[in-house]
Scaffold this active site. Structure first.
Site, PDB file in Angstrom:
ATOM      1  N   HIS A 136       0.857  -1.175   0.000  1.00 15.01           N
ATOM      2  CA  HIS A 136       0.000   0.000   0.000  1.00 15.01           C
ATOM      3  C   HIS A 136       0.899   1.232   0.000  1.00 15.01           C
ATOM      4  O   HIS A 136       1.638   1.487   0.944  1.00 15.01           O
ATOM      5  CB  HIS A 136      -0.908   0.034   1.232  1.00 15.01           C
ATOM      6  N   CYS A 137       0.818   2.010  -1.087  1.00 14.39           N
ATOM      7  CA  CYS A 137       1.684   3.176  -1.236  1.00 14.39           C
ATOM      8  C   CYS A 137       0.962   4.421  -0.715  1.00 14.39           C
ATOM      9  O   CYS A 137      -0.097   4.786  -1.236  1.00 14.39           O
ATOM     10  CB  CYS A 137       2.058   3.365  -2.692  1.00 14.39           C
ATOM     11  N   PRO A 138       1.503   5.106   0.286  1.00 16.03           N
ATOM     12  CA  PRO A 138       0.846   6.333   0.772  1.00 16.03           C
ATOM     13  C   PRO A 138       1.000   7.494  -0.198  1.00 16.03           C
ATOM     14  O   PRO A 138       0.211   8.448  -0.140  1.00 16.03           O
ATOM     15  CB  PRO A 138       1.546   6.630   2.087  1.00 16.03           C
ATOM     16  N   ASN A 145      -1.776   6.928  -2.336  1.00 20.72           N
ATOM     17  CA  ASN A 145      -2.990   6.651  -1.549  1.00 20.72           C
ATOM     18  C   ASN A 145      -3.821   5.509  -2.164  1.00 20.72           C
ATOM     19  O   ASN A 145      -5.040   5.594  -2.295  1.00 20.72           O
ATOM     20  CB  ASN A 145      -3.843   7.909  -1.426  1.00 20.72           C
TER      21      ASN A 145
END
Length: 658
Positions: free
Chosen positions: A144-146, A149
């Site tokens: 999950h890449c912030p 998002n």
């Protein structure tokens, strides 16, 4: 943030909407601001000098790289990563408590473990993991890449990888061209262009190290065919990865493979569609109906077409016609009877020949002669005789054995019973026969008497006559035919061709000569009864019914027909109390050869035509005398008319007086 991820569509159940958290949008907003802001400043303050000093291709190149990076960034952010829809509530009511935690499957010969997801309520497919941030199971979950998002999965990993590559190149380009501008303006660092260029170069240098490191890491993962989740958790660190296909094939699979399908549908507004009911024609105007011509060239109006359509759709189909269970009345003409003899009549129904259940006796003995033949307590007719109608009643097929056939031929041998041949048949051998009406007996007796009279007039030898119609067999023969084969029309009308005819031949043998003193008793008895075969067609049976016998008168020539040999002694009749219902029938009279089933047809015929010698002289057989007496008793005074021979079915020859 991908808006469509939190709302399900038509292909699967909607995922629960994530709660709004502002902290989730800080990284993606910062990344977008730095990317767009830094590139815009670079294109506005640094690129004009580069285009004047070196080439105008440099600004164009930077614009293309920036747009490519921004496009991949948007695709990685807003695309569905491959979220699986959650199971229904009723699917996990029983499986949630009993399902094991892991399930093993085999992929390319290697055991891969699948874990039960208690949130989504299904076993996760291989390389699938549940994202704690998005709260969804993602196919080929990477991480999950912030900064975007969004989860990086199978569907958006390509765009994320290209975003990293293009972003790294774009950062390197911005940083390099900015450094070139500063080196040419070292004496003019106080200018605005120099200050902005230095700020953009610092931002690019600041983001280059993590972006370049992340890009290198994913290049290694793509080359090895692994995901970030598999690399971090160490699933295939000590074993063989079943999902790798080699370095080049892995890179080609990530960059050039087709797009994976979407498991969640998009949220769409409901659309109202008007659907006409099926099987209804569109409304037509009178002009259109007038122009429409049917196949036969007849034009019909709209009202007539509507009436026809309503009748065809509303009216119930007519019921099928009921089958006629009785023979209808046919005109009684001789031409029809003769014409029907040349054609094959239809096969009669079998239910017409079933035994009647209203007969009083066990063997269905005729009710008219039940008291006289069985009990012997009365010589009068029983008052319980049913009144017969014009339509004949076909109840069963009688067996014309022993004296029964003689009663049909001679008509005067039933002196003991007082009712013709039927009484004689019951007296000899104690056999009882199925019941049939008196109308049929009289018609058959009339036909037999007519044939005898015509034969005697033509000076022909009176041989044994066969009953009108086809030769009927006994119930035993019919049962054998039913057991060995079907009761077809050929087997019923031509029994002589079947092997069962030999077994029934002894019942068809001619009778023994009868004492002439019984003729007087027969003269005053009831009318001569006969038999009509139920196997005849309706036309033949109706034709025989109209031939009613004439009133019988005693013949004056009886004195000339005396037997040469003295008649044998006659057995005394039984008293009414001498024999009960259950006692066996009386035996044959002394002097008569008992007629059993051992006598064949040929033996009976031989007894009739064998001359008897008395004192060296030849005398006429008793059967001939008996038949002559019967012939003279019936129609001896009437003039002889023409005789017509007709060949019937089964090889039977009919002599009809016309």
């Amino acid at each position: 943030m991908p808006v469509g991820l939190s709302v399900g569509g038509a292909l699967g159940d909607p995922s629960p909407s994530r709660p709004f958290r502002p902290s989730r949008y800080v990284p993606v907003s910062a990344a977008t601001a730095f990317l767009v802001g830094a590139t815009t400043l670079f294109l506005c303050f640094t690129c004009p000098w580069l285009s004047e000093k070196f080439s105008s291709f440099i600004p164009l190149y930077n614009v293309v790289v920036f747009l490519f990076t921004l496009a991949n960034f948007c695709m990685a952010t807003f695309m569905d990563p491959g979220v699986f829809p959650r199971a229904e509530e009723d699917e996990d009511k029983e499986d949630d408590f009993r399902a094991p935690l892991y399930k093993t499957v085999e992929v390319r010969g290697i055991q891969v473990r699948m874990k039960w997801c208690s949130t989504c309520r299904f076993y996760r497919p291989p390389r699938c993991s549940h994202c704690s941030v998005c709260d969804n199971c993602v196919e080929e979950f990477d991480h999950h890449c912030p900064w975007v998002n969004n989860c990086i999965g199978r569907r958006n990993y390509r765009y994320f990888f290209l975003f990293l590559l293009s972003l790294t190149v774009h950062i390197m380009d911005v940083f390099g061209f900015s450094l070139l501008y500063i080196l040419h303006h070292t004496k003019q660092l106080d200018l605005v262009q120099s200050g902005v260029t230095m700020a953009v170069m610092c931002v690019a240098g600041l983001f280059f190290v993590p972006v370049a490191g992340l890009t290198g890491f994913h290049v290694v993962l793509v080359a090895r065919g692994r995901t970030t989740n598999e690399q971090v958790t160490g699933k295939f660190r000590g074993g063989v990865n079943p999902f790798t296909h080699g370095c080049f094939k892995n890179i080609a699979h990530v960059l050039c493979s087709s797009q994976a399908p979407r498991y969640l549908g998009r949220l769409r507004k409901p659309q109202s569609v008007q659907v006409q009911p099926p099987f209804l024609r569109p409304p037509l105007s009178e002009a259109q109906l007038a122009a429409k011509v049917l196949d036969n060239g007849i034009q019909q109006s709209k009202s007539s077409l509507e009436i026809m359509e309503s009748q065809s759709t509303d009216a119930d189909p007519p019921p099928p016609p009921k089958p006629e269970h009785r023979y209808p009345g046919l005109p009684h003409t001789q031409n029809e009877e003769c014409s029907l003899l040349t054609e094959a009549p239809p096969t009669p129904s079998l239910y017409k020949y079933r035994p009647a259940y209203s007969s009083p006796g066990k063997n269905h003995t005729a009710s008219t002669h039940s008291s006289k033949m069985s009990r012997g307590n009365s010589m009068t007719e029983s008052p319980s005789v049913p009144v017969t109608t014009g339509q004949p009643s076909y109840r069963s097929d009688p067996s014309l054995s022993s004296r029964g056939a003689a009663g049909c031929r001679g008509g005067a041998e039933g002196g003991r019973s007082g009712s013709g041949g039927l009484g004689g048949a019951s007296a000899f051998g104690g056999r009882s026969y199925p019941s049939f009406t008196d109308t049929l007996l009289q018609s058959a007796a009339a036909s037999c008497s007519s044939s005898l009279r015509s034969a005697h007039t033509a000076h022909n030898a009176l041989g044994p006559l066969i009953s009108e119609g086809t030769t009927s067999t006994s119930y035993k023969s019919l049962a054998n035919q039913t057991r060995n084969g079907s009761l077809s029309y050929e087997s019923l009308l031509t029994p002589s061709e079947s092997p069962e005819f030999e077994s029934a031949a002894h019942e068809l043998s001619p009778p023994r000569p009868h004492p002439p003193h019984s003729l007087s008793t027969a003269a005053g008895a009831a009318p001569i009864l006969g038999y009509t075969s139920p196997f005849l067609s309706a036309q033949q049976r109706e034709g025989s019914l109209q031939a009613c016998p004439a009133p019988l008168r005693p013949s004056p020539n009886r004195a000339f027909l005396r037997p040469i040999s003295s008649p044998p002694s006659r057995a005394p009749p039984l008293s009414p109390r001498a024999r009960s219902l259950g006692s066996p029938p009386p035996g044959p009279a002394p002097g008569h050869t008992p007629l059993g089933k051992s006598m064949s047809y040929g033996g009976g015929a031989e007894l009739q035509h064998r001359p008897s010698s008395s004192g060296g002289g030849t005398s006429m057989p008793n059967s001939t005398i008996k038949q002559n007496v019967a012939n003279h008793n019936t129609h001896s005074h009437k003039p002889a008319r023409g005789v017509k021979k007709v060949s019937g079915v089964g090889g039977t020859t009919y002599e009809i007086s016309v």
